[in-house]
Design a protein around this motif. Structure first.
Motif, PDB file in Angstrom:
ATOM      1  N   THR A 101       0.834  -1.201   0.000  1.00 51.79           N
ATOM      2  CA  THR A 101       0.000   0.000   0.000  1.00 51.79           C
ATOM      3  C   THR A 101       0.870   1.253   0.000  1.00 51.79           C
ATOM      4  OG1 THR A 101      -1.739  -1.177   1.188  1.00 51.79           O
ATOM      5  CG2 THR A 101      -1.831   1.227   1.236  1.00 51.79           C
ATOM      6  N   VAL A 102       1.905   1.253   0.829  1.00 55.16           N
ATOM      7  CA  VAL A 102       2.818   2.403   0.890  1.00 55.16           C
ATOM      8  C   VAL A 102       3.498   2.605  -0.454  1.00 55.16           C
ATOM      9  CG1 VAL A 102       4.961   3.260   1.910  1.00 55.16           C
ATOM     10  CG2 VAL A 102       3.194   2.303   3.372  1.00 55.16           C
ATOM     11  N   LEU A 103       3.997   1.535  -1.049  1.00 53.21           N
ATOM     12  CA  LEU A 103       4.694   1.657  -2.333  1.00 53.21           C
ATOM     13  C   LEU A 103       3.759   2.159  -3.431  1.00 53.21           C
ATOM     14  CD1 LEU A 103       6.960  -1.497  -2.260  1.00 53.21           C
ATOM     15  CD2 LEU A 103       7.636   0.889  -1.986  1.00 53.21           C
ATOM     16  N   ARG A 104       2.532   1.647  -3.459  1.00 51.02           N
ATOM     17  CA  ARG A 104       1.574   2.124  -4.470  1.00 51.02           C
ATOM     18  C   ARG A 104       1.246   3.600  -4.247  1.00 51.02           C
ATOM     19  NH1 ARG A 104      -0.763  -3.115  -4.017  1.00 51.02           N
ATOM     20  NH2 ARG A 104      -2.185  -2.369  -2.418  1.00 51.02           N
ATOM     21  N   ALA A 105       1.055   3.981  -2.987  1.00 52.91           N
ATOM     22  CA  ALA A 105       0.730   5.384  -2.688  1.00 52.91           C
ATOM     23  C   ALA A 105       1.900   6.291  -3.047  1.00 52.91           C
ATOM     24  CB  ALA A 105       0.368   5.527  -1.212  1.00 52.91           C
ATOM     25  N   LEU A 106       3.129   5.877  -2.724  1.00 54.09           N
ATOM     26  CA  LEU A 106       4.305   6.682  -3.077  1.00 54.09           C
ATOM     27  C   LEU A 106       4.466   6.778  -4.591  1.00 54.09           C
ATOM     28  CD1 LEU A 106       6.973   5.548  -0.464  1.00 54.09           C
ATOM     29  CD2 LEU A 106       5.862   7.781  -0.620  1.00 54.09           C
ATOM     30  N   ALA A 107       4.162   5.704  -5.289  1.00 55.53           N
ATOM     31  CA  ALA A 107       4.301   5.706  -6.753  1.00 55.53           C
ATOM     32  C   ALA A 107       3.341   6.692  -7.403  1.00 55.53           C
ATOM     33  CB  ALA A 107       4.069   4.305  -7.304  1.00 55.53           C
ATOM     34  N   ARG A 108       2.210   6.965  -6.747  1.00 53.62           N
ATOM     35  CA  ARG A 108       1.237   7.904  -7.316  1.00 53.62           C
ATOM     36  C   ARG A 108       1.589   9.368  -7.052  1.00 53.62           C
ATOM     37  NH1 ARG A 108      -2.747   3.745  -5.664  1.00 53.62           N
ATOM     38  NH2 ARG A 108      -2.947   4.834  -3.685  1.00 53.62           N
ATOM     39  N   LEU A 109       2.535   9.609  -6.147  1.00 56.60           N
ATOM     40  CA  LEU A 109       2.932  10.986  -5.850  1.00 56.60           C
ATOM     41  C   LEU A 109       3.911  11.501  -6.901  1.00 56.60           C
ATOM     42  CD1 LEU A 109       3.610  10.847  -1.998  1.00 56.60           C
ATOM     43  CD2 LEU A 109       1.631  11.840  -3.153  1.00 56.60           C
ATOM     44  N   PRO A 110       3.865  12.798  -7.203  1.00 58.31           N
ATOM     45  CA  PRO A 110       4.893  13.391  -8.061  1.00 58.31           C
ATOM     46  C   PRO A 110       6.276  13.270  -7.397  1.00 58.31           C
ATOM     47  CG  PRO A 110       3.035  14.888  -7.786  1.00 58.31           C
ATOM     48  CD  PRO A 110       2.822  13.746  -6.844  1.00 58.31           C
ATOM     49  N   ALA A 111       7.319  13.361  -8.170  1.00 59.28           N
ATOM     50  CA  ALA A 111       8.687  13.118  -7.678  1.00 59.28           C
ATOM     51  C   ALA A 111       9.049  13.999  -6.483  1.00 59.28           C
ATOM     52  CB  ALA A 111       9.692  13.326  -8.809  1.00 59.28           C
ATOM     53  N   ARG A 112       8.742  15.281  -6.529  1.00 63.91           N
ATOM     54  CA  ARG A 112       9.115  16.164  -5.421  1.00 63.91           C
ATOM     55  C   ARG A 112       8.335  15.821  -4.158  1.00 63.91           C
ATOM     56  NH1 ARG A 112       9.543  22.583  -5.833  1.00 63.91           N
ATOM     57  NH2 ARG A 112      11.425  21.992  -6.911  1.00 63.91           N
ATOM     58  N   GLN A 113       7.036  15.545  -4.294  1.00 63.37           N
ATOM     59  CA  GLN A 113       6.247  15.175  -3.118  1.00 63.37           C
ATOM     60  C   GLN A 113       6.759  13.866  -2.520  1.00 63.37           C
ATOM     61  OE1 GLN A 113       2.064  15.096  -4.056  1.00 63.37           O
ATOM     62  NE2 GLN A 113       1.946  17.315  -4.321  1.00 63.37           N
ATOM     63  N   ARG A 114       7.071  12.903  -3.371  1.00 65.18           N
ATOM     64  CA  ARG A 114       7.599  11.631  -2.887  1.00 65.18           C
ATOM     65  C   ARG A 114       8.912  11.847  -2.155  1.00 65.18           C
ATOM     66  NH1 ARG A 114       8.942   8.097  -7.503  1.00 65.18           N
ATOM     67  NH2 ARG A 114       6.739   8.380  -7.889  1.00 65.18           N
ATOM     68  N   ALA A 115       9.779  12.676  -2.709  1.00 66.81           N
ATOM     69  CA  ALA A 115      11.071  12.937  -2.079  1.00 66.81           C
ATOM     70  C   ALA A 115      10.884  13.586  -0.705  1.00 66.81           C
ATOM     71  CB  ALA A 115      11.931  13.829  -2.970  1.00 66.81           C
ATOM     72  N   VAL A 116       9.978  14.537  -0.599  1.00 64.64           N
ATOM     73  CA  VAL A 116       9.752  15.204   0.685  1.00 64.64           C
ATOM     74  C   VAL A 116       9.218  14.211   1.711  1.00 64.64           C
ATOM     75  CG1 VAL A 116       8.307  16.916   1.864  1.00 64.64           C
ATOM     76  CG2 VAL A 116       9.501  17.527  -0.235  1.00 64.64           C
ATOM     77  N   ILE A 117       8.267  13.372   1.322  1.00 63.20           N
ATOM     78  CA  ILE A 117       7.702  12.385   2.245  1.00 63.20           C
ATOM     79  C   ILE A 117       8.769  11.391   2.687  1.00 63.20           C
ATOM     80  CG2 ILE A 117       6.061  10.462   2.435  1.00 63.20           C
ATOM     81  CD1 ILE A 117       4.747  13.208   2.673  1.00 63.20           C
ATOM     82  N   VAL A 118       9.565  10.893   1.757  1.00 69.74           N
ATOM     83  CA  VAL A 118      10.622   9.923   2.096  1.00 69.74           C
ATOM     84  C   VAL A 118      11.659  10.569   3.010  1.00 69.74           C
ATOM     85  CG1 VAL A 118      12.545   8.588   1.151  1.00 69.74           C
ATOM     86  CG2 VAL A 118      10.305   8.458   0.074  1.00 69.74           C
ATOM     87  N   LEU A 119      12.110  11.768   2.669  1.00 73.31           N
ATOM     88  CA  LEU A 119      13.132  12.426   3.479  1.00 73.31           C
ATOM     89  C   LEU A 119      12.597  12.813   4.859  1.00 73.31           C
ATOM     90  CD1 LEU A 119      14.831  14.662   0.770  1.00 73.31           C
ATOM     91  CD2 LEU A 119      15.728  12.569   1.786  1.00 73.31           C
ATOM     92  N   ARG A 120      11.323  13.182   4.949  1.00 69.95           N
ATOM     93  CA  ARG A 120      10.780  13.606   6.238  1.00 69.95           C
ATOM     94  C   ARG A 120      10.446  12.429   7.144  1.00 69.95           C
ATOM     95  NH1 ARG A 120      10.829  14.891  10.445  1.00 69.95           N
ATOM     96  NH2 ARG A 120       9.281  15.996  11.635  1.00 69.95           N
ATOM     97  N   PHE A 121       9.710  11.456   6.624  1.00 68.02           N
ATOM     98  CA  PHE A 121       9.194  10.406   7.485  1.00 68.02           C
ATOM     99  C   PHE A 121      10.041   9.138   7.489  1.00 68.02           C
ATOM    100  CE2 PHE A 121       5.449  12.994   6.457  1.00 68.02           C
ATOM    101  CZ  PHE A 121       5.156  13.421   7.739  1.00 68.02           C
ATOM    102  N   TYR A 122      10.832   8.909   6.460  1.00 70.97           N
ATOM    103  CA  TYR A 122      11.699   7.732   6.461  1.00 70.97           C
ATOM    104  C   TYR A 122      13.102   8.089   6.930  1.00 70.97           C
ATOM    105  CZ  TYR A 122      14.234   3.602   5.171  1.00 70.97           C
ATOM    106  OH  TYR A 122      15.025   2.509   5.235  1.00 70.97           O
TER     107      TYR A 122
END
Length: 179
Positions: A101-122
């Motif tokens: 579910t996380v991977l599918r949700a991240l895949a649907r985000l634009p690159a910058r949004q995905r990067a911010v989420i990964v850098l902030r929460f991971y």
């Protein structure tokens, strides 16, 4: 002094964590390995200048920039399938569904949004550190995080939780990204 002194040790100690970050950015194991290899090659070329600073931050910045550059060059985006093609048996772990579910949700985000989420929460970077890595303002990071969390709330509400360890942070935190 050897030009690459300490580089081998850095790669040995940090490659698995950096590989996970690359995987979260790309959503594909093979693309993540290619991305990490390109980032480490660029890091090696600048190692004498990087080794005395913060090599982790440098590699994360290169990972992000390489990922965005590759995305711009390709223009054809690979996406994850909605469901695995065939189940070979029961889930090997109870968290498999959440991870997918996380991977599918991240895949649907634009690159910058995905990067911010990964850098902030991971990666657990602060907004100022993310702004430095992505070379944007803190306000841009805040807005991007806000938009990304709203999109995650809409696209995958089942992966969001108000976990007590994130009580001080605004909005729900993606469960699969929490350490």
């Amino acid at each position: 002094m050897d030009r690459y002194e300490g580089f081998r040790e850095f790669v040995g100690s940090r490659s698995s964590a950096l590989s996970r970050t690359a995987y979260l950015l790309t959503g594909d194991f093979h693309l993540a390995q290619d991305l990490l290899q390109a980032a480490l090659a660029k890091t090696a070329a600048h190692w004498p200048r990087v080794r005395d600073g913060n090599p982790d931050a440098y590699v994360r910045r290169v990972l992000y920039h390489e990922h965005v550059s590759g995305w711009r060059r390709r223009r054809v985006r690979e996406t994850l399938a909605a469901a695995p093609p065939q189940r070979l048996g029961p889930d090997p772990t109870p968290d498999t569904t959440l991870r997918l579910t996380v991977l599918r949700a991240l895949a649907r985000l634009p690159a910058r949004q995905r990067a911010v989420i990964v850098l902030r929460f991971y990666e657990d970077l602060t907004e100022a550190q993310i702004a430095d890595v992505l070379e944007v303002t803190v306000g841009t990071v805040k807005r991007t995080k806000h938009d990304a969390l709203n999109r995650l709330r809409a696209d995958a509400p089942e992966m969001l939780t108000d976990a007590p360890e994130f009580a001080g942070r605004p909005g729900p935190v993606p469960r699969g990204l929490a350490k």
